[in-house]
Motif scaffolding. Sequence first.
Motif, PDB file in Angstrom:
ATOM      1  N   ALA A 122       0.813  -1.221   0.000  1.00  0.00           N
ATOM      2  CA  ALA A 122       0.000   0.000   0.000  1.00  0.00           C
ATOM      3  C   ALA A 122       0.844   1.268   0.000  1.00  0.00           C
ATOM      4  CB  ALA A 122      -0.941   0.000   1.201  1.00  0.00           C
ATOM      5  N   THR A 123       1.971   1.249   0.713  1.00  0.00           N
ATOM      6  CA  THR A 123       2.752   2.478   0.874  1.00  0.00           C
ATOM      7  C   THR A 123       4.077   2.452   0.123  1.00  0.00           C
ATOM      8  OG1 THR A 123       3.941   1.735   2.853  1.00  0.00           O
ATOM      9  CG2 THR A 123       1.785   2.794   3.183  1.00  0.00           C
ATOM     10  N   GLY A 124       4.567   1.278  -0.203  1.00  0.00           N
ATOM     11  CA  GLY A 124       5.876   1.160  -0.838  1.00  0.00           C
ATOM     12  C   GLY A 124       7.009   1.507   0.105  1.00  0.00           C
ATOM     13  N   SER A 125       6.714   1.595   1.377  1.00  0.00           N
ATOM     14  CA  SER A 125       7.695   2.036   2.367  1.00  0.00           C
ATOM     15  C   SER A 125       8.120   0.892   3.268  1.00  0.00           C
ATOM     16  CB  SER A 125       7.079   3.155   3.208  1.00  0.00           C
ATOM     17  OG  SER A 125       7.878   3.455   4.314  1.00  0.00           O
ATOM     18  N   SER A 126       9.377   0.939   3.669  1.00  0.00           N
ATOM     19  CA  SER A 126       9.845  -0.075   4.616  1.00  0.00           C
ATOM     20  C   SER A 126       9.429   0.261   6.046  1.00  0.00           C
ATOM     21  CB  SER A 126      11.356  -0.257   4.509  1.00  0.00           C
ATOM     22  OG  SER A 126      12.009   0.981   4.522  1.00  0.00           O
ATOM     23  N   VAL A 127       8.703   1.360   6.225  1.00  0.00           N
ATOM     24  CA  VAL A 127       8.120   1.672   7.532  1.00  0.00           C
ATOM     25  C   VAL A 127       7.131   0.556   7.920  1.00  0.00           C
ATOM     26  CG1 VAL A 127       6.629   3.316   8.764  1.00  0.00           C
ATOM     27  CG2 VAL A 127       8.460   4.157   7.296  1.00  0.00           C
ATOM     28  N   ALA A 128       6.659  -0.180   6.915  1.00  0.00           N
ATOM     29  CA  ALA A 128       5.743  -1.291   7.163  1.00  0.00           C
ATOM     30  C   ALA A 128       6.325  -2.252   8.188  1.00  0.00           C
ATOM     31  CB  ALA A 128       5.442  -2.027   5.857  1.00  0.00           C
ATOM     32  N   TRP A 129       7.632  -2.517   8.099  1.00  0.00           N
ATOM     33  CA  TRP A 129       8.276  -3.435   9.036  1.00  0.00           C
ATOM     34  C   TRP A 129       8.238  -2.874  10.452  1.00  0.00           C
ATOM     35  CZ3 TRP A 129       9.571  -8.310   7.911  1.00  0.00           C
ATOM     36  CH2 TRP A 129       9.657  -8.655   6.559  1.00  0.00           C
ATOM     37  N   LEU A 130       8.440  -1.587  10.597  1.00  0.00           N
ATOM     38  CA  LEU A 130       8.419  -0.936  11.911  1.00  0.00           C
ATOM     39  C   LEU A 130       7.015  -0.992  12.517  1.00  0.00           C
ATOM     40  CD1 LEU A 130       9.984   0.706  14.046  1.00  0.00           C
ATOM     41  CD2 LEU A 130       9.321   2.766  12.784  1.00  0.00           C
ATOM     42  N   VAL A 131       6.023  -0.667  11.705  1.00  0.00           N
ATOM     43  CA  VAL A 131       4.637  -0.687  12.183  1.00  0.00           C
ATOM     44  C   VAL A 131       4.240  -2.114  12.575  1.00  0.00           C
ATOM     45  CG1 VAL A 131       2.221  -0.318  11.524  1.00  0.00           C
ATOM     46  CG2 VAL A 131       3.968   1.357  10.885  1.00  0.00           C
ATOM     47  N   ALA A 132       4.554  -3.077  11.714  1.00  0.00           N
ATOM     48  CA  ALA A 132       4.221  -4.475  12.016  1.00  0.00           C
ATOM     49  C   ALA A 132       4.959  -4.944  13.275  1.00  0.00           C
ATOM     50  CB  ALA A 132       4.551  -5.375  10.836  1.00  0.00           C
ATOM     51  N   GLY A 133       6.203  -4.520  13.442  1.00  0.00           N
ATOM     52  CA  GLY A 133       6.954  -4.868  14.652  1.00  0.00           C
ATOM     53  C   GLY A 133       6.287  -4.309  15.895  1.00  0.00           C
ATOM     54  N   ALA A 134       5.791  -3.066  15.800  1.00  0.00           N
ATOM     55  CA  ALA A 134       5.092  -2.462  16.939  1.00  0.00           C
ATOM     56  C   ALA A 134       3.803  -3.228  17.254  1.00  0.00           C
ATOM     57  CB  ALA A 134       4.788  -0.993  16.654  1.00  0.00           C
ATOM     58  N   VAL A 135       3.089  -3.626  16.211  1.00  0.00           N
ATOM     59  CA  VAL A 135       1.863  -4.412  16.418  1.00  0.00           C
ATOM     60  C   VAL A 135       2.196  -5.760  17.058  1.00  0.00           C
ATOM     61  CG1 VAL A 135      -0.039  -5.607  15.243  1.00  0.00           C
ATOM     62  CG2 VAL A 135       0.550  -3.246  14.606  1.00  0.00           C
ATOM     63  N   MET A 136       3.256  -6.402  16.590  1.00  0.00           N
ATOM     64  CA  MET A 136       3.655  -7.699  17.166  1.00  0.00           C
ATOM     65  C   MET A 136       4.051  -7.534  18.633  1.00  0.00           C
ATOM     66  SD  MET A 136       2.965  -9.674  14.749  1.00  0.00           S
ATOM     67  CE  MET A 136       3.496 -11.140  15.576  1.00  0.00           C
ATOM     68  N   LEU A 137       4.729  -6.443  18.946  1.00  0.00           N
ATOM     69  CA  LEU A 137       5.076  -6.155  20.342  1.00  0.00           C
ATOM     70  C   LEU A 137       3.805  -5.998  21.175  1.00  0.00           C
ATOM     71  CD1 LEU A 137       7.256  -5.631  22.455  1.00  0.00           C
ATOM     72  CD2 LEU A 137       7.226  -3.221  21.758  1.00  0.00           C
ATOM     73  N   TRP A 138       2.812  -5.329  20.615  1.00  0.00           N
ATOM     74  CA  TRP A 138       1.535  -5.173  21.307  1.00  0.00           C
ATOM     75  C   TRP A 138       0.887  -6.541  21.550  1.00  0.00           C
ATOM     76  CZ3 TRP A 138      -0.684  -2.167  24.481  1.00  0.00           C
ATOM     77  CH2 TRP A 138      -2.057  -2.228  24.704  1.00  0.00           C
ATOM     78  N   PHE A 139       0.951  -7.430  20.562  1.00  0.00           N
ATOM     79  CA  PHE A 139       0.431  -8.790  20.750  1.00  0.00           C
ATOM     80  C   PHE A 139       1.142  -9.472  21.921  1.00  0.00           C
ATOM     81  CE2 PHE A 139      -1.335 -10.084  16.291  1.00  0.00           C
ATOM     82  CZ  PHE A 139      -2.213  -9.019  16.327  1.00  0.00           C
ATOM     83  N   VAL A 140       2.454  -9.355  21.975  1.00  0.00           N
ATOM     84  CA  VAL A 140       3.221  -9.979  23.057  1.00  0.00           C
ATOM     85  C   VAL A 140       2.766  -9.424  24.406  1.00  0.00           C
ATOM     86  CG1 VAL A 140       5.529 -10.179  24.091  1.00  0.00           C
ATOM     87  CG2 VAL A 140       5.214 -10.591  21.648  1.00  0.00           C
ATOM     88  N   VAL A 141       2.559  -8.120  24.473  1.00  0.00           N
ATOM     89  CA  VAL A 141       2.100  -7.509  25.727  1.00  0.00           C
ATOM     90  C   VAL A 141       0.720  -8.039  26.098  1.00  0.00           C
ATOM     91  CG1 VAL A 141       1.358  -5.332  26.796  1.00  0.00           C
ATOM     92  CG2 VAL A 141       3.519  -5.435  25.544  1.00  0.00           C
ATOM     93  N   CYS A 142      -0.213  -8.016  25.150  1.00  0.00           N
ATOM     94  CA  CYS A 142      -1.595  -8.430  25.433  1.00  0.00           C
ATOM     95  C   CYS A 142      -1.753  -9.928  25.661  1.00  0.00           C
ATOM     96  CB  CYS A 142      -2.515  -8.009  24.290  1.00  0.00           C
ATOM     97  SG  CYS A 142      -2.740  -6.242  24.158  1.00  0.00           S
ATOM     98  N   TRP A 143      -1.030 -10.718  24.877  1.00  0.00           N
ATOM     99  CA  TRP A 143      -1.225 -12.162  24.905  1.00  0.00           C
ATOM    100  C   TRP A 143      -0.311 -12.873  25.899  1.00  0.00           C
ATOM    101  CZ3 TRP A 143      -1.541 -13.963  19.082  1.00  0.00           C
ATOM    102  CH2 TRP A 143      -2.639 -13.347  18.466  1.00  0.00           C
ATOM    103  N   LEU A 144       0.772 -12.233  26.324  1.00  0.00           N
ATOM    104  CA  LEU A 144       1.740 -12.914  27.184  1.00  0.00           C
ATOM    105  C   LEU A 144       2.054 -12.133  28.456  1.00  0.00           C
ATOM    106  CD1 LEU A 144       3.654 -15.368  27.431  1.00  0.00           C
ATOM    107  CD2 LEU A 144       5.385 -14.000  26.273  1.00  0.00           C
ATOM    108  N   VAL A 145       2.511 -10.898  28.307  1.00  0.00           N
ATOM    109  CA  VAL A 145       2.981 -10.133  29.459  1.00  0.00           C
ATOM    110  C   VAL A 145       1.841  -9.857  30.450  1.00  0.00           C
ATOM    111  CG1 VAL A 145       4.021  -7.950  30.211  1.00  0.00           C
ATOM    112  CG2 VAL A 145       4.915  -9.139  28.190  1.00  0.00           C
ATOM    113  N   LEU A 146       0.729  -9.309  29.976  1.00  0.00           N
ATOM    114  CA  LEU A 146      -0.371  -8.982  30.885  1.00  0.00           C
ATOM    115  C   LEU A 146      -0.940 -10.220  31.596  1.00  0.00           C
ATOM    116  CD1 LEU A 146      -2.205  -6.151  28.906  1.00  0.00           C
ATOM    117  CD2 LEU A 146      -0.622  -5.934  30.846  1.00  0.00           C
TER     118      LEU A 146
END
Length: 163
Positions: A122-146
């Motif tokens: 959609a964007t042609g940008s490698s920022v996609a990896w950063l955004v996806a990494g942040a989302v994956m970190l959020w999954f780890v927080v919600c699904w494991l840490v909390l």
Amino acid sequence: MTESDGQQDSEEEADRKWTEMLQEVRVAQTGAQILFGFLISVVFTPRFTQISPGERALYDVTVVLGAIATGTLIAPVAFHRFLAGHGMMPELVRAGAKMIILGLVLLGLTVGAALVLLLHVATGSSVAWLVAGAVMLWFVVCWLVLPLLALRRGRRASGSPAR
């Protein structure tokens, strides 16, 4: 209480846990199946022929992860068909719990890979990896840490030893 009473209690407890597990996994199964269905349909869109070889490889990995996640989350049902009626409910619950955990990890990876692919196309940008990494970190927080923090607090409050 006789040994058979104890075995019956553990079978009843395992039946209860199994029912709870099935209720929990239904949401993940449905999500995995819907995501996998959308991933399959992407290849039939006109835009698919325009993606780069790197995006095509990421798509391939994402589809395979989605297939494995879907199969892993459905596997406890097949496992139950083989073991039901053989007095093996505690074993079924343990194996089912492991499959569900693995399925959730695979589903999380599938969502992350699909997000990278979608944002990159959609964007042609490698920022996609950063955004996806942040989302994956959020999954780890919600699904494991909390959940682990809640477990620790609950054990401290009840005086149970931590495992």
